[in-house]
Design a protein around this motif. Structure first.
Motif, PDB file in Angstrom:
ATOM      1  N   PHE A  16     -31.819   2.870  70.913  1.00 51.76           N
ATOM      2  CA  PHE A  16     -30.760   3.739  70.383  1.00 51.76           C
ATOM      3  C   PHE A  16     -30.657   4.893  71.358  1.00 51.76           C
ATOM      4  N   VAL A  21     -36.564   1.292  70.761  1.00 49.25           N
ATOM      5  CA  VAL A  21     -37.226   1.066  69.471  1.00 49.25           C
ATOM      6  C   VAL A  21     -37.940  -0.282  69.435  1.00 49.25           C
ATOM      7  N   ASP A  40     -46.257   0.168  60.373  1.00 52.24           N
ATOM      8  CA  ASP A  40     -46.131   1.527  59.855  1.00 52.24           C
ATOM      9  C   ASP A  40     -44.669   1.938  59.756  1.00 52.24           C
ATOM     10  N   ASN A  41     -44.436   3.037  59.063  1.00 53.88           N
ATOM     11  CA  ASN A  41     -43.089   3.613  59.048  1.00 53.88           C
ATOM     12  C   ASN A  41     -42.637   3.891  60.467  1.00 53.88           C
ATOM     13  N   GLY A  42     -41.434   3.458  60.790  1.00 53.78           N
ATOM     14  CA  GLY A  42     -40.913   3.710  62.131  1.00 53.78           C
ATOM     15  C   GLY A  42     -41.324   2.670  63.158  1.00 53.78           C
ATOM     16  N   ALA A  43     -42.077   1.653  62.762  1.00 51.36           N
ATOM     17  CA  ALA A  43     -42.534   0.629  63.715  1.00 51.36           C
ATOM     18  C   ALA A  43     -41.375  -0.218  64.232  1.00 51.36           C
ATOM     19  N   GLY A  44     -40.287  -0.274  63.466  1.00 51.44           N
ATOM     20  CA  GLY A  44     -39.122  -1.027  63.934  1.00 51.44           C
ATOM     21  C   GLY A  44     -38.761  -2.226  63.071  1.00 51.44           C
ATOM     22  N   LYS A  45     -39.335  -2.328  61.875  1.00 51.92           N
ATOM     23  CA  LYS A  45     -39.097  -3.490  61.008  1.00 51.92           C
ATOM     24  C   LYS A  45     -37.623  -3.610  60.626  1.00 51.92           C
ATOM     25  N   SER A  46     -37.081  -2.501  60.112  1.00 49.72           N
ATOM     26  CA  SER A  46     -35.684  -2.561  59.670  1.00 49.72           C
ATOM     27  C   SER A  46     -34.749  -2.794  60.850  1.00 49.72           C
ATOM     28  N   THR A  47     -35.075  -2.201  61.990  1.00 55.64           N
ATOM     29  CA  THR A  47     -34.245  -2.403  63.177  1.00 55.64           C
ATOM     30  C   THR A  47     -34.260  -3.872  63.598  1.00 55.64           C
ATOM     31  N   HIS A  56     -27.037  -4.716  64.409  1.00 56.04           N
ATOM     32  CA  HIS A  56     -27.251  -4.067  65.704  1.00 56.04           C
ATOM     33  C   HIS A  56     -27.175  -5.122  66.803  1.00 56.04           C
TER      34      HIS A  56
HETATM   35  N1  LIG Z   1     -29.412   3.831  63.920  1.00 52.36           N
HETATM   36  C1  LIG Z   1     -30.420   4.449  64.527  1.00 52.36           C
HETATM   37  N2  LIG Z   1     -30.217   5.406  65.483  1.00 52.36           N
HETATM   38  C2  LIG Z   1     -31.257   5.998  66.080  1.00 52.36           C
HETATM   39  N3  LIG Z   1     -32.534   5.727  65.836  1.00 52.36           N
HETATM   40  C3  LIG Z   1     -32.818   4.820  64.903  1.00 52.36           C
HETATM   41  C4  LIG Z   1     -31.786   4.115  64.195  1.00 52.36           C
HETATM   42  N4  LIG Z   1     -32.367   3.254  63.331  1.00 52.36           N
HETATM   43  C5  LIG Z   1     -33.706   3.397  63.486  1.00 52.36           C
HETATM   44  N5  LIG Z   1     -33.977   4.328  64.430  1.00 52.36           N
HETATM   45  C6  LIG Z   1     -35.317   4.694  64.867  1.00 52.36           C
HETATM   46  O1  LIG Z   1     -36.006   3.510  65.202  1.00 52.36           O
HETATM   47  C7  LIG Z   1     -37.357   3.599  64.853  1.00 52.36           C
HETATM   48  C8  LIG Z   1     -37.697   2.414  64.002  1.00 52.36           C
HETATM   49  O2  LIG Z   1     -37.089   2.566  62.730  1.00 52.36           O
HETATM   50  P1  LIG Z   1     -37.060   1.429  61.630  1.00 52.36           P
HETATM   51  O3  LIG Z   1     -36.623   0.192  62.239  1.00 52.36           O
HETATM   52  O4  LIG Z   1     -36.277   1.942  60.482  1.00 52.36           O
HETATM   53  O5  LIG Z   1     -38.602   1.338  61.245  1.00 52.36           O
HETATM   54  P2  LIG Z   1     -39.329   0.711  59.964  1.00 52.36           P
HETATM   55  O6  LIG Z   1     -38.323  -0.052  59.206  1.00 52.36           O
HETATM   56  O7  LIG Z   1     -40.422  -0.114  60.527  1.00 52.36           O
HETATM   57  O8  LIG Z   1     -39.877   1.868  59.177  1.00 52.36           O
HETATM   58  C9  LIG Z   1     -37.547   4.922  64.185  1.00 52.36           C
HETATM   59  O9  LIG Z   1     -38.079   5.828  65.117  1.00 52.36           O
HETATM   60  C10 LIG Z   1     -36.161   5.320  63.779  1.00 52.36           C
HETATM   61  O10 LIG Z   1     -36.006   6.721  63.759  1.00 52.36           O
END
Ligand SMILES: Nc1ncnc2c1ncn2[C@@H]1O[C@H](COP(=O)(O)OP(=O)(O)O)[C@@H](O)[C@H]1O
Ligand SMILES: [Mg+2]
Ligand SMILES: [Zn+2]
Lengths: 258, 401
Positions: A16, A21, A40-47, A56
């Motif tokens: 991003f 990420v 962990d939180n922020g590891a990138g699972k949702s991404t 994305h």
């Molecule tokens: N749309 C976005 N724009 C910028 N940064 C993003 C976006 N989505 C996620 N991030 C960043 O990507 C990293 C991974 O986030 P995320 O995938 O939500 O992690 P998880 O689901 O594992 O908690 C985080 O640092 C988050 O801030």
């Protein structure tokens, strides 16, 4: 069970702006199995999940579906392959009933013209096929449902169109004990019916209760993908918190892939 | 001396029973499918179906909705509303009775809370017989009851249905089957089986374990019961006490058990152990108690978390021993163990993964019961149907009104 993966990603990078990420992520999911995606939180699972779902665009890497290399340029492409994602926010419409929600946004993509009775029958069959007995009426408004029932409707919506891969982003996070149990059993049943299921969860009991494989992300890298029958709770916790555990995981502390 | 082969009559009896079992377990089945399933020719299947139809055990009709064009073939369905059994279940905190139709359909059902304390045979038997009478009064004149059976939370002697010991319900040497049969006064014997054994039978025939030939069902109800299915058969043991895995010792010299021993699986994993470890003994019982602990653990209560870890660890060890001995395809957690497994699965599986042979566990599936609170009752119904499935015409002739 020794079938190949239905969905496989190789070498996925995602940034991003200046922030990378996902780094060179590989990820495979198998029919009839639940793959837990942890980190962990922020590891990138949702991404990662949003890359799979076409929300994305990926910067680099390959996407294989049933062994064929494919291009997924948007949510419609993913849906056309049979990949469904149930996001954390569920995206249900409170003022519509269960049947309407299950068909929301789908009337056109199916190419079929469905009447109300047909839709109700399909919804009922789907819920019955999942052994869901907790909702009283299919014509109930979604606003009247409990958190667990909403999650159930969202999951049923995802499997309605003969999907092959269903991805659930923290489906039990907001639920109490009784409803968590029901959703976990539903997750297991989806896989036992032959679907490939990805379950994102922070709760190690949920992960060990229903998964066949565990994929651990650490700082945007895939630390390890293991069979649940080969690891212990503490090994998985180590993979999540430090990216490695004994022989498993990333080779060096800053997260370079092994 | 050489034994003569089976007579025509024996073969017919066997085939009638087999056909009836297919529709009892599989639901409406077409003649064509039955022909394939039983490996008999069409005319034999037709004759068998006609015999069963004549006495009202099955009926043939057009399938409800085929969705296909052309002439659909007839399906054979069980006469669920007409032919039924009485099924009973005696658990520590609950007694239940049901009228269950051929095909496993619950037609009617009653249950009541049982207060903990000494077992009062007259009271329990009276309550169950009362339920049966209430349900009986509501049946149509052409219905026929073809058997009765009960699931009981204790070790039951197969030959006469005597409960030898039920440590968690306070009964020893109780002729439960005879007492209930007398009180029912329907001229029906009441077969009795261990609740976990019957739960195993139910999950194996109509639950999560359908199609699994090797399965272990673990039932939590204050204590821990077990039912072991090996190669499609419930392991009864010499006299009926097989599968008492709750009294498998996992912790030598551990917590005292109701059976008089120490460190039994149920002493380490049962309700009392969990509630005591969580510092909540006496606060809540049964499923509510287990849920309260899992809920507290979820909210971050460290004592509750540790209690679940301890108990989950012992449960994992117990399952691991069973996996090494039996190499089951599936282990099913039922009763209160459903909640306990889901709330401590990290511990349970970690233990299994460290102490079983990799080869024994690699295809093991751990599942929760799908029949839930009906598992033991449904199992009792299967036991009650056993006679009519073994000899359909004779049993129907005996009981028909
Ligand atoms: N749309 C976005 N724009 C910028 N940064 C993003 C976006 N989505 C996620 N991030 C960043 O990507 C990293 C991974 O986030 P995320 O995938 O939500 O992690 P998880 O689901 O594992 O908690 C985080 O640092 C988050 O801030
Ligand atoms: Mg997330
Ligand atoms: Zn004991």
């Amino acid at each position: 069970m020794s079938q190949g993966p239905v969905l496989e990603l190789r070498g996925i990078d995602k940034s991003f702006g200046p922030v990378q990420v996902l780094h060179d992520v590989a990820f495979s999911v198998y029919p009839g199995e639940v793959t837990a995606l942890v980190g962990d939180n922020g590891a990138g699972k949702s991404t990662l999940v949003k890359c799979i779902g076409g929300i994305h665009p990926i910067d680099a890497g390959e996407y294989f579906f049933e062994g064929e290399k494919v291009q997924v340029n948007g949510p419609r492409d993913a849906a056309a392959l049979g990949v469904e994602i149930v996001y954390q926010d569920l995206a249900l419409c409170d003022n519509l009933d269960i049947v309407q929600n299950m068909f929301l946004g789908r009337e056109r993509t199916s190419g079929l013209v469905l009447d109300e009775a047909m839709m109700e029958e399909m919804a009922a069959k789907t819920l019955a096929g999942l052994s869901v007995r907790t909702v009283k009426s299919l014509r109930q408004q979604v606003s009247s449902l409990s958190g667990g029932q909403r999650q159930t409707v969202a999951i049923a919506k995802a499997v309605l169109w003969n999907s092959k891969v269903v991805i659930l982003d923290e489906p039990t996070a907001a639920l109490g004990v009784a409803q968590t149990a029901q959703v976990l059993e539903l997750v297991r049943r989806l896989a036992d019916n032959g679907l490939a299921v990805v379950l994102i969860s922070h709760n190690m009991n949920d992960v060990f209760a229903v998964s066949d494989r565990i994929a651990a992300l650490y700082l945007g890298r895939m630390a390890a993908q293991v069979r649940t029958s080969d690891v212990t709770h503490s090994q998985v916790v180590e993979l999540i918190t430090s990216g490695r555990s004994g022989e498993l995981g990333l080779r060096n502390g800053n997260g370079a892939a092994s | 001396m050489m034994r003569a082969g089976p007579s025509q009559e024996e073969i017919r009896k066997h085939n009638l029973g087999t056909l009836l079992r297919h529709v009892h377990l599989g639901g409406p089945t077409s003649r064509a499918e039955l022909t394939t399933l039983m490996g008999l020719n069409r005319s034999t299947i037709m004759a068998l179906t006609a015999d069963l139809t004549a006495v009202g055990l099955v009926r043939e009709e057009l399938p409800r909705d085929t969705g296909r064009a052309g002439r659909p073939s007839l399906v054979v369905r069980p006469e669920s509303a007409r032919v039924y059994v009485l099924a009973f279940d005696v658990g520590v905190d609950r007694v239940a009775a049901a009228r269950i139709g051929l095909g496993g359909v619950i037609l009617d059902r009653r249950e009541a809370v049982r207060q903990r304390g000494p077992f009062d045979m007259a009271e329990v038997v009276g309550m169950l017989a009362g339920f049966a009478r209430q349900m009986h009064r509501k049946t149509r004149a052409d219905t026929v009851c073809v058997g009765a059976a009960a699931a009981f939370c204790g070790a039951v002697r197969k030959s006469d249905g005597v409960v030898r010991i039920g440590p968690n319900i306070g009964l020893e040497e109780g002729p439960f089957g005879d007492e209930l049969s007398r009180k029912l006064a329907l001229g029906l014997p009441v077969a009795v089986g261990n609740d976990a054994n019957l739960g195993a039978l139910a999950e194996h025939t109509r639950g999560i374990g359908m199609g699994c030939r090797d399965l272990i069902y673990l039932h939590g109800d204050v204590g821990i019961g077990g039912g072991i299915v090996v190669n499609g058969q419930l392991l009864g043991g010499f006299a009926g006490y097989g599968g008492e895995v709750g009294h498998m010792v996992v912790n030598l010299g551990g917590r005292p058990c109701g059976c008089g021993s120490r460190g039994c699986l149920e002493a380490e994993v049962g309700e009392r152990a969990l509630m005591e470890h969580a510092g909540r003994y006496g606060e809540a019982i049964g499923r509510d108690g287990v849920r309260a602990v899992v809920d507290a653990a979820d909210r971050g209560d460290v004592v509750a978390q540790e209690a679940l870890q301890r108990v989950g660890d012992w449960l994992g060890l117990g399952v691991a021993n069973l996996v090494n001995v039996f190499n089951p395809e599936m282990v099913v957690f039922g009763g209160m163990l459903r909640e306990l497994y889901l709330g401590s699965a990290a511990q349970v599986r970690s233990r299994i993964n460290t102490v079983t042979l990799a080869a024994s566990r690699e295809r093991l599936r751990l599942r929760t019961s799908v029949l839930g609170d009906d598992a033991t009752l449904m199992g009792a119904a299967e036991l009650a149907f056993a006679q009519v499935l073994a000899d359909p015409l004779e049993v129907l002739a005996r009981f028909a009104p």
